[in-house]
Design an enzyme around this catalytic site. Sequence first.
Site, PDB file in Angstrom:
ATOM      1  N   LYS A 161      17.358  -1.951  19.003  1.00  0.00           N
ATOM      2  CA  LYS A 161      17.123  -2.835  20.135  1.00  0.00           C
ATOM      3  C   LYS A 161      18.171  -2.559  21.209  1.00  0.00           C
ATOM      4  CE  LYS A 161      17.319  -7.634  21.665  1.00  0.00           C
ATOM      5  NZ  LYS A 161      17.712  -9.018  21.304  1.00  0.00           N
TER       6      LYS A 161
ATOM      7  N   GLY B 108      20.597 -17.901  24.816  1.00  0.00           N
ATOM      8  CA  GLY B 108      21.263 -19.042  24.208  1.00  0.00           C
ATOM      9  C   GLY B 108      21.085 -20.359  24.929  1.00  0.00           C
TER      10      GLY B 108
ATOM     11  N   ALA C 284      14.998 -14.452  23.545  1.00  0.00           N
ATOM     12  CA  ALA C 284      16.049 -15.214  24.240  1.00  0.00           C
ATOM     13  C   ALA C 284      15.534 -16.463  24.944  1.00  0.00           C
ATOM     14  CB  ALA C 284      16.803 -14.348  25.248  1.00  0.00           C
ATOM     15  N   GLY C 285      16.278 -17.555  24.737  1.00  0.00           N
ATOM     16  CA  GLY C 285      16.076 -18.771  25.513  1.00  0.00           C
ATOM     17  C   GLY C 285      15.203 -19.834  24.894  1.00  0.00           C
TER      18      GLY C 285
ATOM     19  N   ASN D  15      17.460 -16.641  17.577  1.00  0.00           N
ATOM     20  CA  ASN D  15      18.762 -16.643  16.929  1.00  0.00           C
ATOM     21  C   ASN D  15      19.440 -17.987  17.130  1.00  0.00           C
ATOM     22  OD1 ASN D  15      21.129 -15.963  15.619  1.00  0.00           O
ATOM     23  ND2 ASN D  15      21.948 -14.773  17.304  1.00  0.00           N
ATOM     24  N   THR D  16      19.893 -18.279  18.352  1.00  0.00           N
ATOM     25  CA  THR D  16      20.622 -19.518  18.605  1.00  0.00           C
ATOM     26  C   THR D  16      19.792 -20.749  18.248  1.00  0.00           C
ATOM     27  OG1 THR D  16      21.829 -18.433  20.397  1.00  0.00           O
ATOM     28  CG2 THR D  16      21.878 -20.836  20.345  1.00  0.00           C
TER      29      THR D  16
END
Length: 260
Positions: free
Chosen positions: A103, A163, A189-190, A211-212
């Site tokens: 990635k 995040g 993301a987000g 992830n987050t």
Amino acid sequence: MPQSIKDPLIIAGREFQSRLIIGTGKFKDYKENAAALEAAGGEMVTVAIRRVNLDKPDAPLLMDSIDPKTTTYLPNTAGCFTGDDAVRTLRLARELGGWNLVKLEVLSNVHLYPDMAETLASLKLLVADGFDVMVYCTDDPVYCQKLEEAGACAIMPLAAPIGSGLGLLNPTNIRLVKEAVSVPVIVDAGLGTASEAAAAMELGVDGIIANTAIAGAKDPIRMARAFKHGVIAGREAFLAGRIERKQYAVPSSPMTGLIK
């Protein structure tokens, strides 16, 4: 027959039954990370080569908790702000673990948004070097086309800043990206919660990275499980085909033949 068996995700010739990829950062420890992966039903994890310990025998190793023989490691270039750093990092990843599916993300100093000029330039170098490259990028459908033309094996537009947990800010652009390219589109993301993953999947994208949203939840394992079901529900809804939106009410039962 289960949906996952009928409808695999294929990236660079590799077949996955799960459409949810999770990260390996921000968890309490690697054991919690492994438990979240199991709850998510995931088959792939992103690994920030510049941040995750892979080769120090005196410290906990990610490989001790998540077996790279049974889970696909996706080395990424998190923390890289130049194309040169990104290329060097992924070449190191290949030397460390033989990983060829990677990635690419090259960040700018502006709220960690992708630097697309550096991203495109480094993508070309990596493709020439024999890598299969999944590319983190903005939700610009024109730039996403350029990434595919340069050899990206998957396009990974952000839903919102990294995040942030703001969710799917621009569904129109995500849909346009999906229409603009033929390689898999993975929303990255987000996202903040499972319903946002479902909404993204309903647009027709091929998968989700979280992830987050999982690692930062009060109960990461339960949130991982929620994301799993959100991704499956969104994919099923997309394949089923939603009803047409109408301006006014339409009766669900016939208006003729009523009892009088």
